[in-house]
Design a protein around this motif. Structure first.
Motif, short mmCIF file in Angstrom:
data_model
loop_
_atom_site.label_atom_id
_atom_site.label_comp_id
_atom_site.label_asym_id
_atom_site.label_seq_id
_atom_site.Cartn_x
_atom_site.Cartn_y
_atom_site.Cartn_z
N PHE A 27 0.63 -0.78 0.15
CA PHE A 27 -0.02 -0.05 0.10
C PHE A 27 0.90 1.90 -0.06
O PHE A 27 2.14 0.82 0.11
CB PHE A 27 -0.84 -0.25 1.40
CG PHE A 27 -1.93 -1.00 1.08
CD1 PHE A 27 -1.95 -1.95 1.21
CD2 PHE A 27 -3.10 -0.70 1.12
CE1 PHE A 27 -2.63 -3.33 1.53
CE2 PHE A 27 -4.16 -1.68 0.86
CZ PHE A 27 -4.01 -2.67 1.11
N ARG A 28 0.33 2.16 -0.44
CA ARG A 28 0.97 3.86 -0.26
C ARG A 28 0.48 4.50 -0.14
O ARG A 28 -0.81 4.90 -0.35
CB ARG A 28 1.44 3.73 -1.53
CG ARG A 28 0.77 3.95 -2.59
CD ARG A 28 1.76 5.10 -4.28
NE ARG A 28 0.57 5.06 -4.63
CZ ARG A 28 0.95 5.36 -6.19
NH1 ARG A 28 2.53 4.51 -6.56
NH2 ARG A 28 -0.12 5.63 -7.87
N GLN A 29 0.55 5.79 0.95
CA GLN A 29 -0.20 7.15 1.32
C GLN A 29 1.25 7.81 0.89
O GLN A 29 1.82 8.33 1.50
CB GLN A 29 -0.64 7.53 2.56
CG GLN A 29 -1.09 7.97 3.30
CD GLN A 29 -2.47 7.57 4.24
OE1 GLN A 29 -1.54 6.91 4.90
NE2 GLN A 29 -2.99 8.46 4.57
N GLU B 211 -5.51 9.71 1.01
CA GLU B 211 -5.90 8.57 1.17
C GLU B 211 -5.18 7.52 1.23
O GLU B 211 -4.23 7.15 -0.10
CB GLU B 211 -7.18 8.12 1.21
CG GLU B 211 -8.53 8.38 1.61
CD GLU B 211 -9.07 8.69 3.04
OE1 GLU B 211 -9.63 9.06 3.11
OE2 GLU B 211 -9.25 6.98 3.24
N ARG B 212 -5.15 6.55 2.20
CA ARG B 212 -4.25 5.32 1.82
C ARG B 212 -4.21 3.79 0.97
O ARG B 212 -5.59 4.04 0.83
CB ARG B 212 -3.56 4.15 2.75
CG ARG B 212 -2.31 3.48 2.88
CD ARG B 212 -2.38 2.81 4.88
NE ARG B 212 -2.33 4.23 5.04
CZ ARG B 212 -1.15 3.41 6.59
NH1 ARG B 212 -1.38 2.09 6.63
NH2 ARG B 212 -0.89 4.23 7.24
N GLU B 213 -3.57 3.48 -0.07
CA GLU B 213 -4.42 2.81 -1.27
C GLU B 213 -3.20 1.73 -1.17
O GLU B 213 -1.97 1.62 -1.56
CB GLU B 213 -4.45 3.97 -2.36
CG GLU B 213 -2.93 4.02 -2.82
CD GLU B 213 -3.14 4.81 -4.38
OE1 GLU B 213 -3.81 5.14 -5.48
OE2 GLU B 213 -1.63 5.70 -4.99
N ALA C 197 5.09 9.01 -2.04
CA ALA C 197 4.47 8.06 -0.82
C ALA C 197 5.27 7.27 0.01
O ALA C 197 6.32 7.10 0.00
CB ALA C 197 3.61 7.48 -1.49
N TYR D 186 5.14 3.66 1.55
CA TYR D 186 5.22 2.64 1.13
C TYR D 186 5.27 2.00 2.39
O TYR D 186 5.95 1.43 2.78
CB TYR D 186 6.10 1.80 -0.02
CG TYR D 186 5.41 2.29 -1.01
CD1 TYR D 186 5.93 4.01 -1.70
CD2 TYR D 186 4.44 1.52 -2.45
CE1 TYR D 186 6.09 4.80 -3.12
CE2 TYR D 186 4.34 2.87 -3.78
CZ TYR D 186 5.61 4.23 -4.01
OH TYR D 186 4.89 4.26 -5.49
N TYR D 187 4.10 0.77 2.40
CA TYR D 187 3.49 0.16 3.45
C TYR D 187 3.73 -1.90 3.03
O TYR D 187 3.12 -1.36 1.85
CB TYR D 187 2.15 0.56 4.19
CG TYR D 187 2.77 1.48 5.05
CD1 TYR D 187 1.96 2.08 4.04
CD2 TYR D 187 3.49 2.32 5.97
CE1 TYR D 187 1.84 4.05 4.89
CE2 TYR D 187 3.25 2.89 7.04
CZ TYR D 187 2.39 4.20 5.81
OH TYR D 187 3.08 5.31 6.61
N LYS E 108 -8.01 -3.48 2.63
CA LYS E 108 -6.55 -2.41 3.20
C LYS E 108 -7.87 -3.12 5.13
O LYS E 108 -6.71 -2.70 5.65
CB LYS E 108 -7.70 -0.95 2.82
CG LYS E 108 -6.95 -0.41 4.06
CD LYS E 108 -7.19 1.72 3.15
CE LYS E 108 -7.93 1.46 3.09
NZ LYS E 108 -7.92 2.82 2.33
N TRP F 259 0.74 -5.30 9.43
CA TRP F 259 1.17 -4.17 8.70
C TRP F 259 2.76 -3.44 8.80
O TRP F 259 3.10 -3.35 10.49
CB TRP F 259 -0.01 -3.37 8.92
CG TRP F 259 -0.08 -1.93 7.97
CD1 TRP F 259 0.52 -1.27 7.41
CD2 TRP F 259 -0.99 -2.12 6.78
NE1 TRP F 259 0.44 0.10 6.52
CE2 TRP F 259 -1.24 -0.60 6.24
CE3 TRP F 259 -2.39 -2.27 6.42
CZ2 TRP F 259 -1.43 0.03 5.06
CZ3 TRP F 259 -2.48 -1.74 5.96
CH2 TRP F 259 -2.71 -0.84 4.84
N GLY G 199 6.47 1.27 7.08
CA GLY G 199 6.62 1.58 6.15
C GLY G 199 8.31 2.00 5.35
O GLY G 199 8.89 2.24 6.19
#
Length: 125
Positions: A37-39, A44-46, A92, A94-95, A109, A115, A118
C-alpha cells in the motif's frame, strides 16, 4: 516479536527505478498473501499491488500496471516490489502488509494480519 520490515525506499529522479523489499521478523511469509500500500501526503492510503502466498497470482492498481512488478522469494522470506518508470505521483510512504491466504491476490485494507512501518519513496528531479 512479529513484524514486517520494509526497505529500499529513497530519492529517485522521474523515470528511475527502485526495488522495495518486505521481510518478516519472527514468522514465515510464505503462509500469507502479501500486499503493498502507499500513502501520499494529504491522500488516502491506497492499494498498489498484492500477491498470493504461492506467488501464482497477483494484482495491481491501474496507476502502476506495466510499471511495477510484485514478486516473492519464500526461501528468503521476502517479498519485493520492483518499480520502474517512476513518476512524481508515485511519491508516498510505501507499506507492506500480510493477509490471510484465502484472499488469494486480494489485499483488503481493513483486514490484515500484519502491517509494516513503511518506507519513503520520493520521485523528484
Amino acid at each position: 516479536q512479529l513484524h514486517l520490515v520494509e526497505s529500499g525506499g529513497g530519492l529517485v529522479q522521474p523515470g528511475g527505478s527502485l526495488r522495495l523489499s518486505c521481510a518478516a521478523s519472527g514468522f514465515l511469509l510464505d503462509y500469507y498473501t502479501i500486499g503493498w500500500f502507499r500513502q501520499a501526503p494529504g491522500k488516502e492510503r491506497e492499494g498498489v499491488s498484492c500477491i498470493s502466498n504461492s506467488g501464482g497470482s497477483s494484482s495491481y492498481a491501474e496507476s502502476v500496471k506495466g510499471r511495477f512488478t510484485i514478486f516473492r522469494d519464500n526461501a528468503k522470506n521476502t517479498v519485493y516490489l520492483q518499480m520502474k518508470s517512476l513518476k512524481p505521483d508515485d511519491t508516498a510512504v510505501y507499506y507492506c502488509t500480510a493477509h490471510r491466504p484465502e484472499y488469494g491476490s486480494r489485499c483488503p485494507k481493513l483486514d490484515y494480519a500484519f502491517w509494516g512501518q513503511g518506507t519513503q519513496v520520493t520521485v523528484s528531479s
